[in-house]
Design a protein around this motif. Structure first.
Motif, PDB file in Angstrom:
ATOM      1  N   TYR A 308       0.806  -1.221   0.000  1.00 20.58           N
ATOM      2  CA  TYR A 308       0.000   0.000   0.000  1.00 20.58           C
ATOM      3  C   TYR A 308       0.839   1.271   0.000  1.00 20.58           C
ATOM      4  O   TYR A 308       0.315   2.364  -0.205  1.00 20.58           O
ATOM      5  CB  TYR A 308      -0.925  -0.012   1.229  1.00 20.58           C
ATOM      6  CG  TYR A 308      -1.882   1.153   1.283  1.00 20.58           C
ATOM      7  CD1 TYR A 308      -2.759   1.395   0.234  1.00 20.58           C
ATOM      8  CD2 TYR A 308      -1.910   2.007   2.377  1.00 20.58           C
ATOM      9  CE1 TYR A 308      -3.641   2.466   0.276  1.00 20.58           C
ATOM     10  CE2 TYR A 308      -2.794   3.074   2.432  1.00 20.58           C
ATOM     11  CZ  TYR A 308      -3.659   3.302   1.380  1.00 20.58           C
ATOM     12  OH  TYR A 308      -4.520   4.371   1.421  1.00 20.58           O
ATOM     13  N   LEU A 334      -2.586   4.723  -4.351  1.00 19.49           N
ATOM     14  CA  LEU A 334      -3.985   5.106  -4.583  1.00 19.49           C
ATOM     15  C   LEU A 334      -4.231   5.401  -6.064  1.00 19.49           C
ATOM     16  O   LEU A 334      -5.240   4.995  -6.638  1.00 19.49           O
ATOM     17  CB  LEU A 334      -4.335   6.338  -3.743  1.00 19.49           C
ATOM     18  CG  LEU A 334      -4.653   6.117  -2.266  1.00 19.49           C
ATOM     19  CD1 LEU A 334      -4.713   7.455  -1.529  1.00 19.49           C
ATOM     20  CD2 LEU A 334      -5.974   5.372  -2.103  1.00 19.49           C
ATOM     21  N   GLY A 339      -6.468   0.150  -2.627  1.00 21.35           N
ATOM     22  CA  GLY A 339      -7.180   0.655  -1.457  1.00 21.35           C
ATOM     23  C   GLY A 339      -6.715  -0.105  -0.232  1.00 21.35           C
ATOM     24  O   GLY A 339      -6.267  -1.252  -0.340  1.00 21.35           O
ATOM     25  N   CYS A 340      -6.797   0.521   0.934  1.00 21.72           N
ATOM     26  CA  CYS A 340      -6.278  -0.138   2.137  1.00 21.72           C
ATOM     27  C   CYS A 340      -7.156   0.114   3.347  1.00 21.72           C
ATOM     28  O   CYS A 340      -7.633   1.231   3.572  1.00 21.72           O
ATOM     29  CB  CYS A 340      -4.860   0.356   2.431  1.00 21.72           C
ATOM     30  SG  CYS A 340      -4.088  -0.452   3.866  1.00 21.72           S
ATOM     31  N   THR A 363     -10.590   9.674   0.218  1.00 24.46           N
ATOM     32  CA  THR A 363      -9.769   9.239  -0.914  1.00 24.46           C
ATOM     33  C   THR A 363     -10.246   9.803  -2.245  1.00 24.46           C
ATOM     34  O   THR A 363      -9.537   9.671  -3.251  1.00 24.46           O
ATOM     35  CB  THR A 363      -9.755   7.707  -1.006  1.00 24.46           C
ATOM     36  OG1 THR A 363     -11.098   7.219  -1.076  1.00 24.46           O
ATOM     37  CG2 THR A 363      -9.057   7.097   0.199  1.00 24.46           C
ATOM     38  N   ARG A 416     -14.286   4.185   3.008  1.00 22.05           N
ATOM     39  CA  ARG A 416     -13.247   5.072   2.483  1.00 22.05           C
ATOM     40  C   ARG A 416     -12.336   4.339   1.510  1.00 22.05           C
ATOM     41  O   ARG A 416     -11.980   4.844   0.445  1.00 22.05           O
ATOM     42  CB  ARG A 416     -12.429   5.635   3.626  1.00 22.05           C
ATOM     43  CG  ARG A 416     -11.429   6.702   3.237  1.00 22.05           C
ATOM     44  CD  ARG A 416     -10.242   6.736   4.173  1.00 22.05           C
ATOM     45  NE  ARG A 416      -9.502   5.483   4.116  1.00 22.05           N
ATOM     46  CZ  ARG A 416      -8.473   5.203   4.891  1.00 22.05           C
ATOM     47  NH1 ARG A 416      -8.094   6.050   5.817  1.00 22.05           N
ATOM     48  NH2 ARG A 416      -7.835   4.048   4.782  1.00 22.05           N
ATOM     49  N   ALA A 417     -11.952   3.110   1.874  1.00 20.74           N
ATOM     50  CA  ALA A 417     -11.041   2.334   1.025  1.00 20.74           C
ATOM     51  C   ALA A 417     -11.672   1.987  -0.312  1.00 20.74           C
ATOM     52  O   ALA A 417     -10.983   1.922  -1.336  1.00 20.74           O
ATOM     53  CB  ALA A 417     -10.617   1.064   1.753  1.00 20.74           C
ATOM     54  N   LEU A 418     -12.988   1.770  -0.322  1.00 24.07           N
ATOM     55  CA  LEU A 418     -13.662   1.358  -1.547  1.00 24.07           C
ATOM     56  C   LEU A 418     -14.239   2.519  -2.348  1.00 24.07           C
ATOM     57  O   LEU A 418     -14.705   2.326  -3.473  1.00 24.07           O
ATOM     58  CB  LEU A 418     -14.778   0.366  -1.207  1.00 24.07           C
ATOM     59  CG  LEU A 418     -14.299  -1.003  -0.700  1.00 24.07           C
ATOM     60  CD1 LEU A 418     -15.476  -1.846  -0.241  1.00 24.07           C
ATOM     61  CD2 LEU A 418     -13.525  -1.732  -1.796  1.00 24.07           C
ATOM     62  N   ASN A 420     -12.761   4.728  -3.862  1.00 31.59           N
ATOM     63  CA  ASN A 420     -11.911   4.953  -5.034  1.00 31.59           C
ATOM     64  C   ASN A 420     -12.041   3.845  -6.076  1.00 31.59           C
ATOM     65  O   ASN A 420     -11.302   3.830  -7.058  1.00 31.59           O
ATOM     66  CB  ASN A 420     -10.444   5.068  -4.582  1.00 31.59           C
ATOM     67  CG  ASN A 420      -9.588   5.822  -5.564  1.00 31.59           C
ATOM     68  OD1 ASN A 420     -10.063   6.708  -6.262  1.00 31.59           O
ATOM     69  ND2 ASN A 420      -8.312   5.467  -5.619  1.00 31.59           N
ATOM     70  N   PRO A 422     -11.134   0.603  -5.986  1.00 30.06           N
ATOM     71  CA  PRO A 422      -9.786   0.067  -6.184  1.00 30.06           C
ATOM     72  C   PRO A 422      -9.776  -1.225  -6.987  1.00 30.06           C
ATOM     73  O   PRO A 422     -10.741  -1.988  -6.986  1.00 30.06           O
ATOM     74  CB  PRO A 422      -9.306  -0.172  -4.751  1.00 30.06           C
ATOM     75  CG  PRO A 422     -10.552  -0.414  -3.972  1.00 30.06           C
ATOM     76  CD  PRO A 422     -11.585   0.491  -4.583  1.00 30.06           C
ATOM     77  N   LEU A 425      -7.600  -4.436  -3.061  1.00 26.87           N
ATOM     78  CA  LEU A 425      -7.967  -4.003  -1.722  1.00 26.87           C
ATOM     79  C   LEU A 425      -7.127  -4.766  -0.708  1.00 26.87           C
ATOM     80  O   LEU A 425      -7.120  -5.998  -0.689  1.00 26.87           O
ATOM     81  CB  LEU A 425      -9.458  -4.261  -1.461  1.00 26.87           C
ATOM     82  CG  LEU A 425      -9.995  -3.899  -0.072  1.00 26.87           C
ATOM     83  CD1 LEU A 425      -9.874  -2.404   0.180  1.00 26.87           C
ATOM     84  CD2 LEU A 425     -11.445  -4.356   0.083  1.00 26.87           C
TER      85      LEU A 425
END
Length: 503
Positions: A308, A334, A339-340, A363, A416-418, A420, A422, A425
């Motif tokens: 990440y 990113l 995503g993390c 993000t 938040r991670a998703l 974007n 991604p 992940l």
């Protein structure tokens, strides 16, 4: 954990406790009685009222009604902090150790005495205090250099040195690996045999059966039951926590289509070496979920954080869809579609002062408005979408994430991670410190995004978390020592993690 001798005396009791925050009822006429010398578990889903009860039992706030007592005597006035510290102490999941201070300074913070401090005396007393706990550290060491296990033992020692005989342990094993957990339990058994009483809060139900004699269940701000652990089956305990029959249902990989070798490679690691891991080669295909298991010293966390961009690789490359990602750059990760969900949601995953909507869109704010200035209506809509998509229990998108339970905070981190969309992940300890139903929900999200073609890496100490994975890689001393398919067994996985099988 069996007490040296049963006692009928109550070390702590809370009776008829009610606490409201505006229209929200956090505790509704609940109670708990903890016998002297026992380990008493308090369990329940996130939002059940456990944290509120802890704050009342430790004198951080007063109940609207009800009473607290210690050893048959009424609790001190809220202003009498010294009185509270002599009765009860709490070792929180989120450490209260001050990292910039030394171990000795943390042990005697606010208790150095008046006038000039004798540092030699302070250090000698600190070393003597830690000796029974077998904490092998120089007391002049900055607390920031301690392991999680060492920090917890320092906190327990600090609490006992004040005179408290009743200790609350809030998710004490959430960030420990198997051997560290066993060492902690051994110390707790010894302390209990010497007359220390524990209230043990954990989402790991197997630990309740290993270390506690009595369990109390809260659900929806109400007391549901109190029973001897030996007389309560696991399914019955989960039913009491959830209010639903059937227990924990974790999504499994077996229901997803098999990912073939011809599927597009989403993530490729080539000769990747870094802090605590060496020469990792790995291909993760679109829609595939890879599990990384291993002890705390295996290198699995460091590997995930290098993917990440939280850490810089010493050698090797990370590629997403065939394009190299700049090492040590979260921004570039990113940009390439990584995503993390980081392992510490408190320090790395959330901005507590911001709302659910603001955290969930961190993000992608650059996309939503010029210079990251998002129109209020659009921000509100994104907040509503996050709450609906990830089953976040909240009053609305404008609610600060600091007001949420741990499980719901973790859902915001996932959102938040998703946000974007991604391609890859990375999830590090995604279900640490969350209740059984939140665990179902979070792992269900992993299953869902895998079905849409997102590749995922799940790093966890929880075997249940591995059930959503197509493959599980076990790391040992910085290398991938074993690989299992979907048909792994708990015995084989634990043996590989502990390094007791042949490669």
């Amino acid at each position: 954990m069996t007490p040296a001798a049963a006692s009928t005396e109550l070390a702590a009791a809370a009776r008829n406790i009610t606490k409201r925050y505006g229209k929200t009822v956090a505790l509704n006429d609940v109670g708990i009685e903890i016998r002297d010398g026992e380990s008493h578990a308090l369990v329940g889903r996130n939002g059940a009222g456990k944290s509120t009860l802890v704050s009342i039992l430790t004198g951080l706030q007063a109940p609207d009604s009800g009473e607290v007592s210690f050893y048959g005597k009424p609790s001190p006035a809220l202003s009498d902090r010294e009185g509270w510290r002599h009765n009860v102490a709490c070792v929180y999941q989120k450490s209260t150790i001050m990292p910039a201070l030394s171990v000795a300074e943390n042990l005697f913070i606010n208790r150095q005495g008046k006038g000039l401090i004798s540092w030699s005396k302070l250090r000698k007393q600190a070393a003597e205090l830690l000796e029974p706990f077998d904490v092998k550290v120089d007391v002049t060491t900055p607390a920031s250099d301690l392991t999680v296990e060492q920090r917890q033992l320092v906190e327990i020692a600090r609490a006992l040195s004040v005179g408290a005989k009743f200790i609350i342990l809030d998710e004490p094993t959430a960030q420990l690996d198997g051997p560290a957990i066993e060492r902690l339990f051994e110390r707790l058994r010894a302390l209990q045999d010497s007359g220390i009483t524990f209230m043990f809060i954990s989402h790991h139900l197997e630990e309740i059966y290993e270390v506690c004699q009595t369990v109390t269940v809260f659900r929806d701000a109400k007391h549901i039951l109190t029973a001897p652990v030996a007389e309560l089956g696991r399914a019955e305990l989960v039913d009491a926590m959830t209010g639903e029959p059937g227990g924990l249902s974790v999504p499994g990989a077996a229901d997803r289509p098999t990912i073939g070798d011809k599927s597009t490679v989403a993530l490729k690691l080539s000769g990747l070496s870094g802090d605590s891991f060496d020469s990792i080669n790995l291909e993760v295909r679109r829609g595939e979920v890879i599990g990384l298991a291993g002890s705390a010293s295996s290198g699995k966390h460091q590997l995930a954080e290098t993917i990440y961009g939280l850490r810089k690789a010493a050698t090797g490359t990370v590629e997403v869809d065939g394009k190299a990602v700049k090492s040590g750059s979260v921004v570039d990760a990113l940009r390439h579609g990584v995503g993390c969900v980081p392992r510490d949601r408190h320090h790395e995953g959330l901005v507590p002062s911001l709302s659910i909507a603001e955290n969930a869109t961190l993000t992608v704010m650059g996309r939503l408005g010029p210079g990251g200035l998002v129109p209020p209506k659009q921000l509100a809509e994104k907040g509503r979408e996050a709450i609906k998509s990830y089953d976040i229990v909240a009053s609305g998108g404008e609610q600060p994430v600091s007001d949420l339970s741990g499980g719901n905070q973790q859902k915001v981190v996932i959102a938040r991670a998703l946000a974007n969309d991604p391609k890859v992940l990375v999830l590090i300890n995604p279900t640490a410190g969350v209740d059984v139903k939140s665990k179902e929900s979070l792992l269900g999200v992993v299953d869902r995004v895998a079905r849409t073609g997102t590749a995922a890496i799940v790093v966890s100490d929880e075997l249940d978390d591995m059930r959503v994975c197509d493959r599980v890689l076990v790391m040992f001393h910085g290398e991938v020592a074993h690989e299992f398919g979907r048909d792994w067994t708990e015995q084989d996985l634990v043996a590989a993690i502990e390094g007791v099988t042949e490669k």
